[in-house]
Design a protein around this motif. Sequence first.
Motif, short mmCIF file in Angstrom:
data_model
loop_
_atom_site.label_atom_id
_atom_site.label_comp_id
_atom_site.label_asym_id
_atom_site.label_seq_id
_atom_site.Cartn_x
_atom_site.Cartn_y
_atom_site.Cartn_z
N VAL A 80 39.01 52.16 46.31
CA VAL A 80 39.15 51.12 47.33
C VAL A 80 38.13 50.03 47.04
CG1 VAL A 80 40.10 52.60 49.13
CG2 VAL A 80 37.64 52.34 48.94
N PHE A 81 38.56 48.80 47.20
CA PHE A 81 37.72 47.64 47.02
C PHE A 81 37.67 46.89 48.34
CE2 PHE A 81 39.39 48.59 42.89
CZ PHE A 81 38.43 48.19 41.97
N MET A 82 36.52 46.33 48.68
CA MET A 82 36.43 45.47 49.85
C MET A 82 35.53 44.32 49.48
SD MET A 82 34.06 47.97 49.98
CE MET A 82 34.80 49.40 50.64
N GLY A 83 35.81 43.15 50.05
CA GLY A 83 34.99 42.01 49.67
C GLY A 83 35.34 40.76 50.43
N GLN A 84 34.89 39.66 49.85
CA GLN A 84 35.13 38.35 50.44
C GLN A 84 35.39 37.36 49.32
OE1 GLN A 84 32.16 37.06 53.24
NE2 GLN A 84 33.16 35.11 53.60
N CYS A 85 36.28 36.42 49.60
CA CYS A 85 36.57 35.33 48.67
C CYS A 85 35.66 34.16 49.03
CB CYS A 85 38.04 34.94 48.79
SG CYS A 85 38.58 33.73 47.57
N PHE A 86 34.91 33.66 48.06
CA PHE A 86 33.99 32.54 48.28
C PHE A 86 34.40 31.34 47.42
CE2 PHE A 86 31.15 36.09 49.34
CZ PHE A 86 30.60 35.64 50.52
N MET A 87 34.04 30.18 47.87
CA MET A 87 34.13 28.97 47.07
C MET A 87 32.72 28.68 46.58
SD MET A 87 37.31 28.18 47.24
CE MET A 87 37.33 26.55 46.51
N ASP A 88 32.52 28.63 45.25
CA ASP A 88 31.18 28.38 44.75
C ASP A 88 30.85 26.87 44.82
OD1 ASP A 88 32.28 27.12 42.50
OD2 ASP A 88 31.79 28.75 41.12
N ASP A 89 29.68 26.50 44.36
CA ASP A 89 29.23 25.10 44.45
C ASP A 89 30.08 24.14 43.62
OD1 ASP A 89 27.20 25.87 46.13
OD2 ASP A 89 25.71 26.04 44.52
N TYR A 90 30.90 24.69 42.71
CA TYR A 90 31.74 23.86 41.85
C TYR A 90 33.20 23.86 42.29
CZ TYR A 90 27.52 24.31 39.12
OH TYR A 90 26.20 24.31 38.72
N GLY A 91 33.48 24.48 43.45
CA GLY A 91 34.85 24.54 43.96
C GLY A 91 35.70 25.64 43.36
N LYS A 92 35.07 26.58 42.64
CA LYS A 92 35.79 27.69 42.02
C LYS A 92 35.85 28.87 42.99
CE LYS A 92 35.63 30.81 38.08
NZ LYS A 92 34.84 31.29 36.96
N GLU A 93 37.02 29.53 43.06
CA GLU A 93 37.17 30.72 43.88
C GLU A 93 36.52 31.91 43.18
OE1 GLU A 93 41.48 29.94 45.90
OE2 GLU A 93 41.40 30.47 43.78
N VAL A 94 35.72 32.67 43.92
CA VAL A 94 35.03 33.84 43.39
C VAL A 94 35.21 34.99 44.37
CG1 VAL A 94 32.81 34.80 42.70
CG2 VAL A 94 33.30 32.39 42.24
N LEU A 95 35.64 36.16 43.86
CA LEU A 95 35.74 37.34 44.70
C LEU A 95 34.47 38.18 44.52
CD1 LEU A 95 39.41 38.56 44.03
CD2 LEU A 95 38.57 36.90 45.71
N LYS A 96 33.79 38.47 45.60
CA LYS A 96 32.63 39.36 45.58
C LYS A 96 33.07 40.65 46.24
CE LYS A 96 29.20 37.15 43.76
NZ LYS A 96 28.60 37.67 42.55
N THR A 97 33.03 41.76 45.49
CA THR A 97 33.54 43.02 46.01
C THR A 97 32.56 44.16 45.83
OG1 THR A 97 34.60 43.63 43.92
CG2 THR A 97 35.93 42.38 45.49
N MET A 98 32.81 45.21 46.59
CA MET A 98 32.18 46.52 46.40
C MET A 98 33.34 47.49 46.27
SD MET A 98 29.26 46.38 49.35
CE MET A 98 28.53 47.92 48.87
N TRP A 99 33.12 48.62 45.59
CA TRP A 99 34.21 49.56 45.43
C TRP A 99 33.71 50.99 45.59
CZ3 TRP A 99 33.71 52.91 41.29
CH2 TRP A 99 32.86 52.50 40.25
N LEU A 100 34.64 51.86 45.92
CA LEU A 100 34.36 53.29 46.08
C LEU A 100 35.51 54.06 45.43
CD1 LEU A 100 32.67 55.56 47.40
CD2 LEU A 100 34.13 55.31 49.41
N LEU A 101 35.16 54.95 44.52
CA LEU A 101 36.15 55.75 43.80
C LEU A 101 36.09 57.18 44.32
CD1 LEU A 101 38.06 55.84 41.19
CD2 LEU A 101 36.10 56.96 40.13
N ARG A 102 37.25 57.75 44.60
CA ARG A 102 37.33 59.14 45.04
C ARG A 102 38.20 59.91 44.07
NH1 ARG A 102 35.46 63.18 48.70
NH2 ARG A 102 36.83 64.91 48.16
#
Length: 110
Positions: A76-98
């Motif tokens: 499972v992955f969870m995160g947030q989509c951010f716009m960086d200072d240059y207008g690029k979309e960046v996904l910041k996630t954490m994950w858990l493997l079972r």
Amino acid sequence: QCDLAGDWKNDLGSNMTINEVKENGDFTGTYFMAVPDNPAVIKELPLLGSQHVPHQLYQPTFGFTVRWTFANSICVFMGQCFMDDYGKEVLKTMWLLRSHEKNIKDDWKA
């Protein structure tokens, strides 16, 4: 505005495609990962997720599950989509493997 739909690549070279995000926030997609014991083989894995709705301004939170078809595990992955200072979309996630274990005594290593 951050739009999850599209093609994404992570720092380790895995790729994923997120299909259209439905009005209720649900989405499907495909995760492409090299098989650990044979990096020349790329596996196409199913992805199922949800984005927080109503849309959070322009940088939404989300979560998705990937079922590893070549191993007895799920991630499972969870995160947030951010716009960086240059207008690029960046996904910041954490994950858990079972991983699957045959009995409760081995749960600690799953």
